[in-house]
Design a protein around this motif. Structure first.
Motif, PDB file in Angstrom:
ATOM      1  N   TYR A  38      21.967  53.024  57.755  1.00 38.98           N
ATOM      2  CA  TYR A  38      20.727  53.233  57.470  1.00 38.98           C
ATOM      3  C   TYR A  38      20.420  54.260  56.298  1.00 38.98           C
ATOM      4  N   GLY A  46      12.651  42.642  67.728  1.00 39.32           N
ATOM      5  CA  GLY A  46      12.536  43.504  68.460  1.00 39.32           C
ATOM      6  C   GLY A  46      13.573  43.766  69.533  1.00 39.32           C
ATOM      7  N   ASP A  73      14.887  37.691  67.605  1.00 38.37           N
ATOM      8  CA  ASP A  73      15.872  38.231  67.190  1.00 38.37           C
ATOM      9  C   ASP A  73      16.919  37.617  66.736  1.00 38.37           C
ATOM     10  N   ARG A  74      17.692  38.321  65.829  1.00 33.10           N
ATOM     11  CA  ARG A  74      18.952  37.398  65.554  1.00 33.10           C
ATOM     12  C   ARG A  74      20.044  37.625  66.408  1.00 33.10           C
ATOM     13  N   TRP A 131      21.192  41.792  72.599  1.00 38.02           N
ATOM     14  CA  TRP A 131      20.191  42.958  72.985  1.00 38.02           C
ATOM     15  C   TRP A 131      19.680  42.643  74.326  1.00 38.02           C
ATOM     16  N   LEU A 163      15.623  35.656  59.984  1.00 34.95           N
ATOM     17  CA  LEU A 163      14.833  35.951  59.083  1.00 34.95           C
ATOM     18  C   LEU A 163      15.379  35.554  57.642  1.00 34.95           C
ATOM     19  N   PHE A 217      10.750  48.449  62.035  1.00 34.66           N
ATOM     20  CA  PHE A 217      11.944  48.829  61.485  1.00 34.66           C
ATOM     21  C   PHE A 217      12.573  47.547  61.314  1.00 34.66           C
TER      22      PHE A 217
HETATM   23  C1  LIG Z   1      16.801  48.502  62.899  1.00 35.58           C
HETATM   24  S1  LIG Z   1      16.655  47.655  64.311  1.00 35.58           S
HETATM   25  C2  LIG Z   1      15.101  47.762  64.935  1.00 35.58           C
HETATM   26  C3  LIG Z   1      14.579  47.296  66.071  1.00 35.58           C
HETATM   27  C4  LIG Z   1      13.357  47.640  66.733  1.00 35.58           C
HETATM   28  N1  LIG Z   1      12.410  46.919  66.135  1.00 35.58           N
HETATM   29  C5  LIG Z   1      13.144  49.076  66.737  1.00 35.58           C
HETATM   30  O1  LIG Z   1      12.153  49.307  65.920  1.00 35.58           O
HETATM   31  O2  LIG Z   1      14.054  50.006  67.162  1.00 35.58           O
HETATM   32  C6  LIG Z   1      16.489  46.050  63.330  1.00 35.58           C
HETATM   33  C7  LIG Z   1      16.372  44.740  64.257  1.00 35.58           C
HETATM   34  O3  LIG Z   1      16.323  43.645  63.421  1.00 35.58           O
HETATM   35  C8  LIG Z   1      17.315  42.613  63.766  1.00 35.58           C
HETATM   36  N2  LIG Z   1      17.654  41.778  62.669  1.00 35.58           N
HETATM   37  C9  LIG Z   1      18.782  42.197  61.654  1.00 35.58           C
HETATM   38  N3  LIG Z   1      18.767  41.160  60.736  1.00 35.58           N
HETATM   39  C10 LIG Z   1      17.844  40.179  61.472  1.00 35.58           C
HETATM   40  C11 LIG Z   1      17.715  38.815  60.986  1.00 35.58           C
HETATM   41  N4  LIG Z   1      18.165  38.337  59.710  1.00 35.58           N
HETATM   42  N5  LIG Z   1      16.801  38.125  61.524  1.00 35.58           N
HETATM   43  C12 LIG Z   1      16.183  38.488  62.714  1.00 35.58           C
HETATM   44  N6  LIG Z   1      16.288  39.683  63.174  1.00 35.58           N
HETATM   45  C13 LIG Z   1      17.090  40.547  62.445  1.00 35.58           C
HETATM   46  C14 LIG Z   1      18.314  43.377  64.503  1.00 35.58           C
HETATM   47  O4  LIG Z   1      19.158  42.606  65.570  1.00 35.58           O
HETATM   48  C15 LIG Z   1      17.604  44.762  65.223  1.00 35.58           C
HETATM   49  O5  LIG Z   1      17.153  44.194  66.405  1.00 35.58           O
END
Ligand SMILES: C[S@@+](CC[C@H](N)C(=O)[O-])C[C@H]1O[C@@H](n2cnc3c(N)ncnc32)[C@H](O)[C@@H]1O
Length: 289
Positions: A42, A104, A133-134, A138, A164, A186
Motif C-alpha cells: 500500500y 468488500g 470480490d476476487r 475472505w 474487476l 479502498f
Molecule cells: C484494500 S482491500 C479493501 C477491502 C475493503 N473494501 C476495505 O475497505 O477494507 C481491496 C479489496 O479488493 C479486492 N480486489 C483486489 N483486486 C480485485 C479485482 N481485480 N477484482 C475484484 N476484487 C479485487 C481484494 O480481494 C480486497 O478485498
C-alpha cells in the motif's frame, strides 16, 4: 461494541485456525510478515502498471488486515453514510436492506453499514450483503465478523466472485444489481493499475447504469492527486448520478469512541505494528436518479 472490539474478537477466533495452517514458523510470525507485506504493497506502488495483484488468500493475511485496516475503513464508511444520513435512511425504509460491497472481501464495508444501522436504531431490519470480490477465502473472516452481531442485528452475507480486471462479464452473477446501497471502499485504488483495457471503468459504468432509481453509491478511498481524478472520471458529470456528499480529507481520524487499545493491548507487541488510525481519504456519496 466498537469496530476495534469486533476486530479483537475476529482475530481471537482466527488465530487458533491459523495455527493449524502454518508450517516452519508460528502464526504470530506469519501475521507479522503479512503486515509488512501489506505496508509495502500500500506504500506507494498501487498505481504501478505491471505489478502483481496483492495475495489475500491466506488466513494470516486476513488476521493482519483485520488488525491493520478493517476498523478504520469501516469507521470511515460509517462516517460517509452519516454525512449523507437523510438520503441513506430514505433508501432503508423496507424491512430488508440489500447492500452490494464491491471489493468488500474482509467485511469492512459491511461493518461500516452495520455501525450506521446500530447508530440509527435500525435493529428491526434484515441486512443482506452481496460481497463481490476476487478472493473467495475472505468468506471465513467475514463469518467471524457476522458472529459479533448475534442478537444485535439480523445479517446475512454471500460471496460473489468478481474480477474487476478481467472484462465482461466480471461477476459470476448480477443478481445484486437491485441493491439499495453500493459500496466502494479502498477497492478502486487497488485496481486502477489493471485498467489499461478499461475493464474497471466499464464495470463501474455497468453498475451505475443498471442500478435502480434512488440507489446510493458510497465511495471511500485513498485521497490525493493521484487517485481523485481517476474516481472523478468515472462518477462525476454523469446525468444519472446526483452527488449528495463530497469531501477530501488530508488527515482523516477515526470516531472518538474507537479506541485501538481494544486490539493493541493483546496484539501490539505480538504483531509489532499499530493499526491504521488516520489517512488521506476521499469520500463521495451519490444517489442514482
Ligand atoms: C484494500 S482491500 C479493501 C477491502 C475493503 N473494501 C476495505 O475497505 O477494507 C481491496 C479489496 O479488493 C479486492 N480486489 C483486489 N483486486 C480485485 C479485482 N481485480 N477484482 C475484484 N476484487 C479485487 C481484494 O480481494 C480486497 O478485498
Amino acid at each position: 461494541m466498537t469496530n476495534f472490539e469486533r476486530a479483537k474478537l475476529m482475530i481471537d477466533a482466527m488465530m487458533p485456525i491459523a495455527d493449524l495452517h502454518v508450517r516452519d514458523a508460528t502464526a504470530e510470525e506469519f501475521v507479522k510478515r503479512r503486515l509488512q507485506m501489506l505496508t509495502e504493497e500500500y506504500g506507494g506502488r498501487l498505481l504501478n502498471s505491471g505489478r502483481n495483484p496483492i495475495d489475500y488468500s491466506k488466513i494470516t493475511t486476513h488476521i493482519a488486515y483485520t488488525y491493520r485496516s478493517l476498523p478504520a475503513h469501516s469507521d470511515w464508511m460509517y462516517k460517509a453514510l452519516t454525512h449523507a444520513r437523510k438520503s441513506v435512511l430514505a433508501k432503508m425504509t423496507g424491512k430488508k436492506v440489500r447492500v452490494a460491497c464491491i471489493g468488500g472481501g474482509p467485511g469492512s464495508d459491511m461493518l461500516g453499514v452495520l455501525k450506521f444501522a446500530n447508530e440509527n436504531n435500525l435493529n428491526d431490519k434484515k441486512f443482506a450483503f452481496a460481497i463481490l470480490d476476487r478472493e473467495k477465502a475472505w468468506n471465513g473472516c467475514r463469518k467471524h465478523l457476522v458472529d459479533t452481531f448475534e442478537g444485535e442485528l439480523t445479517v446475512s452475507q454471500k460471496h460473489i466472485s468478481l474480477d474487476l480486471a478481467n472484462g465482461s462479464p466480471w461477476a459470476t452473477n448480477w443478481d445484486w444489481l437491485d441493491a439499495d446501497i453500493f459500496t466502494f471502499s479502498f477497492v478502486l485504488s487497488e485496481v486502477w493499475a489493471f485498467n489499461e483495457k478499461r475493464s474497471v471503468s466499464e464495470f463501474v459504468d455497468q453498475v451505475i447504469g443498471g442500478a435502480g432509481e434512488g440507489a446510493i453509491f458510497c465511495y471511500v478511498d485513498n485521497g490525493g492527486d493521484n487517485f481523485i481524478p481517476l474516481m472523478e472520471a468515472e462518477f462525476d458529470n454523469r446525468p444519472d448520478l446526483r452527488c449528495i456528499f463530497s469531501r477530501d480529507f488530508s488527515r482523516l481520524l477515526m470516531s472518538y469512541e474507537e479506541q485501538s487499545s481494544a486490539v493493541e493491548a493483546t496484539y501490539r507487541t505480538i504483531f509489532g505494528q499499530s493499526p491504521k488510525l488516520k489517512g488521506n481519504v476521499s469520500m463521495r456519496v451519490w444517489k442514482k436518479i
